[in-house]
Motif scaffolding. Structure first.
Motif, PDB file in Angstrom:
ATOM      1  N   UNK A  40      26.384  20.409  31.863  1.00 30.49           N
ATOM      2  CA  UNK A  40      27.671  20.802  32.541  1.00 30.49           C
ATOM      3  C   UNK A  40      28.734  21.957  31.744  1.00 30.49           C
ATOM      4  N   UNK A  41      28.390  21.876  30.435  1.00 33.12           N
ATOM      5  CA  UNK A  41      28.859  23.088  29.992  1.00 33.12           C
ATOM      6  C   UNK A  41      28.259  24.450  29.905  1.00 33.12           C
ATOM      7  N   UNK A  42      26.937  24.391  30.198  1.00 34.55           N
ATOM      8  CA  UNK A  42      26.168  25.533  30.561  1.00 34.55           C
ATOM      9  C   UNK A  42      26.492  26.291  31.999  1.00 34.55           C
ATOM     10  N   UNK A  43      26.848  25.156  33.099  1.00 33.62           N
ATOM     11  CA  UNK A  43      27.120  25.285  34.356  1.00 33.62           C
ATOM     12  C   UNK A  43      28.345  26.023  34.366  1.00 33.62           C
ATOM     13  N   UNK A  44      29.474  25.466  33.465  1.00 33.73           N
ATOM     14  CA  UNK A  44      30.716  26.166  33.702  1.00 33.73           C
ATOM     15  C   UNK A  44      30.739  27.563  33.162  1.00 33.73           C
ATOM     16  N   UNK A  45      29.858  27.928  31.995  1.00 31.30           N
ATOM     17  CA  UNK A  45      30.128  29.152  31.617  1.00 31.30           C
ATOM     18  C   UNK A  45      29.374  30.190  32.803  1.00 31.30           C
ATOM     19  N   UNK A  46      28.241  29.498  33.194  1.00 24.86           N
ATOM     20  CA  UNK A  46      27.638  30.558  34.468  1.00 24.86           C
ATOM     21  C   UNK A  46      28.621  30.780  35.698  1.00 24.86           C
ATOM     22  N   UNK A  47      29.286  29.810  35.944  1.00 25.53           N
ATOM     23  CA  UNK A  47      30.177  29.725  36.862  1.00 25.53           C
ATOM     24  C   UNK A  47      31.397  30.692  36.525  1.00 25.53           C
ATOM     25  N   UNK A  48      31.767  30.936  35.468  1.00 22.12           N
ATOM     26  CA  UNK A  48      32.731  31.935  35.259  1.00 22.12           C
ATOM     27  C   UNK A  48      32.256  33.325  35.130  1.00 22.12           C
ATOM     28  N   UNK A  49      30.979  33.390  34.762  1.00 21.92           N
ATOM     29  CA  UNK A  49      30.297  34.919  34.875  1.00 21.92           C
ATOM     30  C   UNK A  49      30.187  35.145  36.163  1.00 21.92           C
ATOM     31  N   UNK A  50      29.501  34.399  36.992  1.00 19.38           N
ATOM     32  CA  UNK A  50      29.298  34.417  38.411  1.00 19.38           C
ATOM     33  C   UNK A  50      30.674  34.951  39.149  1.00 19.38           C
ATOM     34  N   UNK A  51      31.634  34.347  38.890  1.00 22.46           N
ATOM     35  CA  UNK A  51      32.827  34.527  39.547  1.00 22.46           C
ATOM     36  C   UNK A  51      33.436  35.793  39.486  1.00 22.46           C
ATOM     37  N   UNK A  52      32.997  36.432  38.275  1.00 16.20           N
ATOM     38  CA  UNK A  52      33.345  37.893  37.957  1.00 16.20           C
ATOM     39  C   UNK A  52      32.429  38.845  38.873  1.00 16.20           C
ATOM     40  N   UNK A  53      31.347  38.507  39.060  1.00 13.55           N
ATOM     41  CA  UNK A  53      30.469  39.141  39.862  1.00 13.55           C
ATOM     42  C   UNK A  53      31.309  39.168  41.645  1.00 13.55           C
ATOM     43  N   UNK A  54      31.808  37.787  41.907  1.00 12.40           N
ATOM     44  CA  UNK A  54      32.209  37.755  43.328  1.00 12.40           C
ATOM     45  C   UNK A  54      33.634  38.530  43.462  1.00 12.40           C
ATOM     46  N   UNK A  55      34.459  38.995  42.549  1.00 18.23           N
ATOM     47  CA  UNK A  55      35.619  39.365  42.695  1.00 18.23           C
ATOM     48  C   UNK A  55      35.800  40.576  43.584  1.00 18.23           C
ATOM     49  N   UNK A  56      34.922  41.734  43.614  1.00 18.98           N
ATOM     50  CA  UNK A  56      35.021  42.665  44.630  1.00 18.98           C
ATOM     51  C   UNK A  56      34.699  42.142  46.122  1.00 18.98           C
ATOM     52  N   UNK A  57      34.196  41.000  46.293  1.00 18.66           N
ATOM     53  CA  UNK A  57      33.825  40.632  47.594  1.00 18.66           C
ATOM     54  C   UNK A  57      35.119  39.676  48.263  1.00 18.66           C
ATOM     55  N   UNK A  58      36.032  39.108  47.422  1.00 14.00           N
ATOM     56  CA  UNK A  58      37.324  38.572  47.717  1.00 14.00           C
ATOM     57  C   UNK A  58      38.581  39.519  47.597  1.00 14.00           C
ATOM     58  N   UNK A  59      38.373  40.739  47.183  1.00 14.37           N
ATOM     59  CA  UNK A  59      39.632  41.396  47.010  1.00 14.37           C
ATOM     60  C   UNK A  59      40.043  41.718  48.211  1.00 14.37           C
ATOM     61  N   UNK A  60      41.517  41.646  48.382  1.00 13.13           N
ATOM     62  CA  UNK A  60      42.286  41.805  49.767  1.00 13.13           C
ATOM     63  C   UNK A  60      42.399  43.368  49.779  1.00 13.13           C
ATOM     64  N   UNK A  61      42.125  43.758  50.909  1.00 15.23           N
ATOM     65  CA  UNK A  61      42.245  45.407  51.386  1.00 15.23           C
ATOM     66  C   UNK A  61      43.743  45.511  51.988  1.00 15.23           C
ATOM     67  N   UNK A  62      44.317  46.654  52.092  1.00 16.64           N
ATOM     68  CA  UNK A  62      45.586  46.895  52.714  1.00 16.64           C
ATOM     69  C   UNK A  62      45.413  46.557  53.973  1.00 16.64           C
ATOM     70  N   UNK A  63      44.373  46.774  54.919  1.00 15.60           N
ATOM     71  CA  UNK A  63      44.098  46.348  56.166  1.00 15.60           C
ATOM     72  C   UNK A  63      44.364  44.771  56.216  1.00 15.60           C
ATOM     73  N   UNK A  64      43.889  44.051  55.333  1.00 20.93           N
ATOM     74  CA  UNK A  64      43.857  42.457  55.034  1.00 20.93           C
ATOM     75  C   UNK A  64      45.294  42.277  55.052  1.00 20.93           C
ATOM     76  N   UNK A  65      45.884  42.759  54.318  1.00 22.99           N
ATOM     77  CA  UNK A  65      47.544  42.672  54.090  1.00 22.99           C
ATOM     78  C   UNK A  65      48.166  42.794  55.273  1.00 22.99           C
ATOM     79  N   UNK A  66      47.951  44.002  55.856  1.00 22.74           N
ATOM     80  CA  UNK A  66      48.661  44.109  57.096  1.00 22.74           C
ATOM     81  C   UNK A  66      48.767  43.182  58.133  1.00 22.74           C
ATOM     82  N   UNK A  67      47.403  42.709  58.224  1.00 16.80           N
ATOM     83  CA  UNK A  67      46.998  41.992  59.661  1.00 16.80           C
ATOM     84  C   UNK A  67      47.543  40.475  59.076  1.00 16.80           C
ATOM     85  N   UNK A  68      47.692  39.995  57.742  1.00 21.31           N
ATOM     86  CA  UNK A  68      48.168  38.945  57.412  1.00 21.31           C
ATOM     87  C   UNK A  68      49.736  38.900  57.686  1.00 21.31           C
ATOM     88  N   UNK A  69      50.416  39.974  57.157  1.00 16.12           N
ATOM     89  CA  UNK A  69      51.875  40.057  57.472  1.00 16.12           C
ATOM     90  C   UNK A  69      52.085  39.892  58.772  1.00 16.12           C
TER      91      UNK A  69
END
Length: 288
Positions: free
Chosen positions: A51-80
């Motif tokens: 379980x502890x190892x899995x949590x460490x790996x999840x944190x590391x993997x989450x950093x790799x996913x950050x570019x894929x969930x980053x909101x663009x200006x177009x995303x923000x305009x559409x949401x507003x």
């Protein structure tokens, strides 16, 4: 092979550094004793390690996913565009309606408690005494232009739309010991979207910040759902692991002198806690 990424070094010296070395040595000795005793073969211990190892790996993997969930200006305009409540025009109209009620004689404190988006609402919008430089410029200019008892027009800052009432004025010594002009005021803050931040002590979010948080949360949930759909993970019904807690200092190892074979250090052995600097008073729209 890539070299292991090194963690940034912490500047420890003297007694604190020696304590860290001693604690590390105690932990390593206790680990070896545990392995020699076969503790790592126990199923409960193995599950905790997984379980502890899995949590460490999840944190590391989450950093790799950050570019894929980053909101663009177009995303923000559409949401507003889909959420008109984030339109600043609606927030200003609401602030103007409250200002009319204040000038018609309604209690400022009660209106602040009901409508303000600032944490100071709990105190009726009271910000206490402050000098000009403590506040953002538009807020300070408006507050210091008022006489005691007067109420401002609508004041727009990066935090939203404010209605300010000055209760008192004075000249007092500042932090440098020199006389400075101060006012005691309260305010009502109306923000687009009207939402409180997740952290009640944090400044209210702008409409774009609210949109960004919502878009990135939606992207994250969608991405995780897609990953779960592609990955078959089954957990046995009897799988039960207690919530991990920070591990205590290793127990005293038989045959070793106190302080060398584990055990929590005595108060006189503990490194002093770092001093904590003061934090700004919650509620005041101080410039960061």
């Amino acid at each position: 092979m890539k070299k292991a990424e090194m963690l940034p070094a912490t500047a420890l010296e003297g007694e604190q550094l020696e304590k860290l070395k001693q604690n590390w040595a105690q932990t390593m000795v206790a680990e070896r004793k545990g392995l020699a005793a076969g503790v790592d073969k126990e199923r409960k211990t193995q599950l905790q390690l997984m379980l502890q190892q899995s949590r460490i790996l999840v944190d590391a993997y989450a950093k790799q996913l950050e570019p894929r969930i980053k909101a663009t200006d177009a995303d923000l305009d559409a949401y507003v565009a889909k959420h008109p409540e984030l339109d600043p025009k609606q927030a200003r109209a609401k602030a103007e309606d409250i200002l009319r009620r204040v000038r018609a004689g309604e209690d400022f404190t009660a209106l602040a408690k009901e409508f303000s988006a600032d944490p100071s609402k709990e105190d009726g919008g009271d910000l206490g005494w402050f000098a000009r430089e403590r506040m953002v410029k538009p807020f300070a200019d408006a507050a210091f232009a008022l006489k005691p008892g007067e109420v401002s027009d609508i004041v727009e800052t990066q935090f939203g739309f404010h209605i300010i009432k000055v209760d008192e004025r004075r000249t007092d010594k500042g932090a440098d010991g020199k006389p400075e002009e101060q006012v005691k005021a309260r305010h009502i803050l109306i923000t687009a979207g009207g939402g409180q931040p997740a952290n009640p002590l944090a400044p209210p979010q702008t409409p774009r910040e609210q949109a960004r948080a919502a878009v990135e949360r939606e992207k994250q949930e969608k991405l995780l759902e897609e990953i779960m759909q592609r990955t078959r993970v089954e957990v046995a019904a009897e799988f039960a692991v207690a919530q991990p807690t920070p591990p205590p200092m290793p127990a005293q190892i038989p045959g070793m002198p106190p302080g060398q074979g584990g055990g929590a250090p005595s108060p006189s052995q503990q490194a002093p806690a770092p001093a904590q600097s003061g934090s700004p008073r919650p509620g005041a729209p101080a410039e960061q």
